[in-house]
Design a protein around this motif. Structure first.
Motif, PDB file in Angstrom:
ATOM      1  N   GLU A 130      25.340 -25.767  91.536  1.00  0.00           N
ATOM      2  CA  GLU A 130      26.187 -26.277  90.464  1.00  0.00           C
ATOM      3  C   GLU A 130      26.020 -25.466  89.167  1.00  0.00           C
ATOM      4  O   GLU A 130      26.978 -25.225  88.439  1.00  0.00           O
ATOM      5  N   THR A 131      24.778 -25.039  88.886  1.00  0.00           N
ATOM      6  CA  THR A 131      24.510 -24.410  87.587  1.00  0.00           C
ATOM      7  C   THR A 131      24.111 -22.931  87.693  1.00  0.00           C
ATOM      8  O   THR A 131      23.875 -22.293  86.673  1.00  0.00           O
ATOM      9  N   ARG A 147      35.964 -16.575  83.294  1.00  0.00           N
ATOM     10  CA  ARG A 147      36.019 -17.811  84.081  1.00  0.00           C
ATOM     11  C   ARG A 147      34.878 -18.759  83.676  1.00  0.00           C
ATOM     12  O   ARG A 147      35.096 -19.950  83.435  1.00  0.00           O
ATOM     13  N   ILE A 148      33.680 -18.226  83.551  1.00  0.00           N
ATOM     14  CA  ILE A 148      32.524 -19.067  83.212  1.00  0.00           C
ATOM     15  C   ILE A 148      32.663 -19.583  81.773  1.00  0.00           C
ATOM     16  O   ILE A 148      32.344 -20.727  81.466  1.00  0.00           O
ATOM     17  N   ARG A 181      35.458 -20.225  80.238  1.00  0.00           N
ATOM     18  CA  ARG A 181      36.451 -21.335  80.244  1.00  0.00           C
ATOM     19  C   ARG A 181      35.819 -22.619  80.776  1.00  0.00           C
ATOM     20  O   ARG A 181      36.088 -23.698  80.293  1.00  0.00           O
ATOM     21  N   ARG A 182      34.931 -22.469  81.752  1.00  0.00           N
ATOM     22  CA  ARG A 182      34.310 -23.668  82.336  1.00  0.00           C
ATOM     23  C   ARG A 182      33.395 -24.375  81.323  1.00  0.00           C
ATOM     24  O   ARG A 182      33.423 -25.595  81.197  1.00  0.00           O
ATOM     25  N   TYR A 183      32.590 -23.608  80.612  1.00  0.00           N
ATOM     26  CA  TYR A 183      31.602 -24.237  79.730  1.00  0.00           C
ATOM     27  C   TYR A 183      32.078 -24.372  78.289  1.00  0.00           C
ATOM     28  O   TYR A 183      31.487 -25.113  77.510  1.00  0.00           O
ATOM     29  N   PRO A 192      35.634 -24.899  77.081  1.00  0.00           N
ATOM     30  CA  PRO A 192      37.099 -24.999  77.243  1.00  0.00           C
ATOM     31  C   PRO A 192      37.833 -25.002  75.900  1.00  0.00           C
ATOM     32  O   PRO A 192      38.993 -24.590  75.837  1.00  0.00           O
TER      33      PRO A 192
END
Ligand SMILES: Cc1cc2nc3c(=O)[nH]c(=O)nc-3n(C[C@H](O)[C@H](O)[C@H](O)COP(=O)(O)OP(=O)(O)OC[C@H]3O[C@@H](n4cnc5c(N)ncnc54)[C@H](O)[C@@H]3O)c2cc1C
Length: 501
Positions: A169-170, A479-480, A482-484, A486
């Protein structure tokens, strides 16, 4: 003598003086750590949505300018200590803003040290992990993030995420954190591995008159970890000119002897030099003095402030012989433009700062240095070999990873089983009228890229967005991010490393 190794309890007492490590620093403890984290979270919540989020931190080892802002920063005042040390397990839980000076003071009494201790005392653990520190153990221990077992990260959505390499997950946050420079979040706690150390380091300064010979010897030592039949625990090198360079080899030892002192009148980098190409010069330092050997004169950069002149040095307070004090002087120079004004009074042009650490595959070292010395006129130059770690929990954990990036560390691609050399130079050159801003730094970027190398991002950079993306994680980073992040509360890596001026 089993002085340090395997001792479960702190070593205190003994002969006071230069070969004695200080008593254990006060450990913060879990409860105080939680209070520090709560204070951080409160300050985060107090920042209006849409306003930039930044650290409010007293020290920094960043060379690029940061845009001025009146916005309140994150309160990290309760996050600057060591939470606990586990001498049996050889680990420490450390707060994100703990300086290596405090970290080393907490671990040395146990006969332990972080696997990599960056040279400047006020570099913090969080800063070195997110900003890629390096030192003379990096040929066997890799970079500081490779001995992190897990870390708590305040991500820009306001959550604290515990990131681990072995947690699907991380893991991607963990792998992208090194070289992210606080753009994915801030580490509040890191559990790190420690290694046993002896009380002394015996040094050999091996002189070279030819850069290729230096490079080839460095390449052999980096793999074999031995020179002339003697084990090598530490290795770095200094190039003074094309025909005068030294590899400095360190061997841990419990054997006491007369130790040198470079924290006062004598200057460490000058002690390396000697005329004998055949016979190495030897020296002995306490482990603590070895770890901080470069801090007293900020490698050789204290030269710019006159402190290497014996007449000035005699009266210079000892507490000001440290990199954090020189930082204050640099701050004044930047604020009042002192250096350029002095140059102007001599009828000379203003100067461009060339303060960089770059890294190239080890077999390109001589080529880079031979280009660099005549092109910039800057000397000395610091060399430090590095390889990704070959053993240890972080290596085991990443063997099972099949993440989207090809390499274990998303934002700074280094190949396993390959040796590199970090090359550091911290000086300035005269600006040539008509040339673009940062002309010499741009030339260096081009040369480094041509040699298949990379540059650290703590200082000025001039890359185009395309070149930058190709070198530092590109789509994977986006991508990462945007995930963390936003809502883009933190700057992006390109904006921070290249655009922010
Ligand atoms: C002249 C010079 C020489 C250097 N030489 C060396 C060297 O020889 N060896 C070496 O190892 N390094 C060297 N460095 C680089 C240094 O290790 C990095 O710049 C490191 O990031 C500085 O850490 P700091 O704790 O001082 O952080 P800061 O300077 O305060 O911050 C650096 C960056 O890290 C971010 N950051 C800080 N703390 C955290 C955290 N807890 N979590 C997430 N992000 C964080 C900040 O937002 C910022 O973007 C050098 C730098 C300079 C300017």
């Amino acid at each position: 003598m089993q002085f340090f190794r395997d001792l479960p309890l702190p070593v205190i007492g003994g002969r006071p003086g230069r070969d004695q490590v200080p008593p254990p620093a006060t450990l913060v403890g879990v409860r105080n750590h939680e209070v520090g984290v709560e204070r951080l979270l409160e300050s985060f919540r107090a920042i209006p949505a849409g306003a930039p989020v930044r650290l409010a931190k007293k020290t920094s080892n960043l060379f690029r300018s940061r845009a001025a802002t009146d916005a309140p920063g994150l309160d990290v005042s309760g996050l600057s200590g060591v939470i606990s040390v586990d001498p049996q397990g050889r680990t420490a839980d450390v707060q994100g803003m703990c300086t290596y000076e405090d970290l080393v003071d907490a671990t040395l009494p146990f006969g332990l040290a972080p696997m990599v201790v960056p040279q400047l005392k006020t570099i913090t653990l969080g800063g070195a992990v997110t900003g890629l520190g390096i030192e003379s153990t990096s040929f066997r221990n890799g970079l500081p993030h490779e001995s992190v077992l897990e870390m708590d990260v305040l991500v820009p959505t306001g959550e604290i995420v515990t990131a681990r390499l072995d947690d699907p997950e991380t893991a991607e946050l963990f792998r992208a954190f090194p070289n992210s420079y606080g753009t994915l979040g801030y580490a509040t706690r890191l559990r790190i591995e420690l290694e046993p150390v002896e009380p002394y380091v015996r040094l050999r300064h091996v002189r070279f008159t030819d850069l290729t010979a230096l490079q080839d010897t460095l390449a052999e030592i980096t793999v074999d970890r031995v020179y002339d039949g003697v084990r090598v625990d530490y290795v770095d090198a200094v190039v003074f000119t094309e025909t005068e360079s030294y590899i400095v080899l360190g061997e841990q030892t419990a054997e006491a002897g007369p130790v040198s002192d470079y924290t006062d009148q004598h200057i460490y980098y000058r002690s390396i030099q000697h005329p004998e190409a055949q016979t190495p010069k030897e020296d002995l330092l306490t482990i603590r003095d070895y770890l901080w050997r470069w801090d007293t004169d900020w490698f050789w950069c204290s030269r710019a402030f006159g402190t290497q002149n014996p007449r000035i040095r005699r009266f210079w307070p000892k507490r000001w012989l440290r990199s954090s004090f020189y930082w204050k002087l640099i701050g004044l120079d930047k604020k009042y433009d002192i250096g350029d004004r002095l140059e102007a009074r001599k009828g000379l042009p203003p100067r461009e700062r060339v303060v960089q650490d770059i890294e190239v595959p080890i077999e390109r070292t001589a080529e880079f240095v031979a280009w660099f010395l005549p092109t910039t006129g800057i000397e000395p130059v610091w060399l430090c070999p590095l390889r990704l770690r070959e053993t240890g929990p972080s290596v085991e954990a990443r063997k099972d990873q099949t993440g989207p990036a090809l390499h274990p560390w998303t934002l700074y691609p280094l190949e396993s089983d390959r040796s590199y050399v970090n090359i550091g130079f911290w000086s300035s050159v005269p600006i040539v009228p008509g040339e673009p801003v940062g002309a010499m730094n741009r030339r260096i970027e081009a040369e480094v890229a041509a040699l298949d190398g990379h540059k650290s991002l703590y200082s000025e950079s001039f890359y185009s967005p395309e070149d930058f993306a190709a070198m530092y994680g590109g789509d994977d980073y986006d991508r990462i991010k945007r995930r963390y992040d936003p809502d883009a509360r933190l700057l992006g890596l390109y904006e921070k490393a290249v655009k922010e001026k």
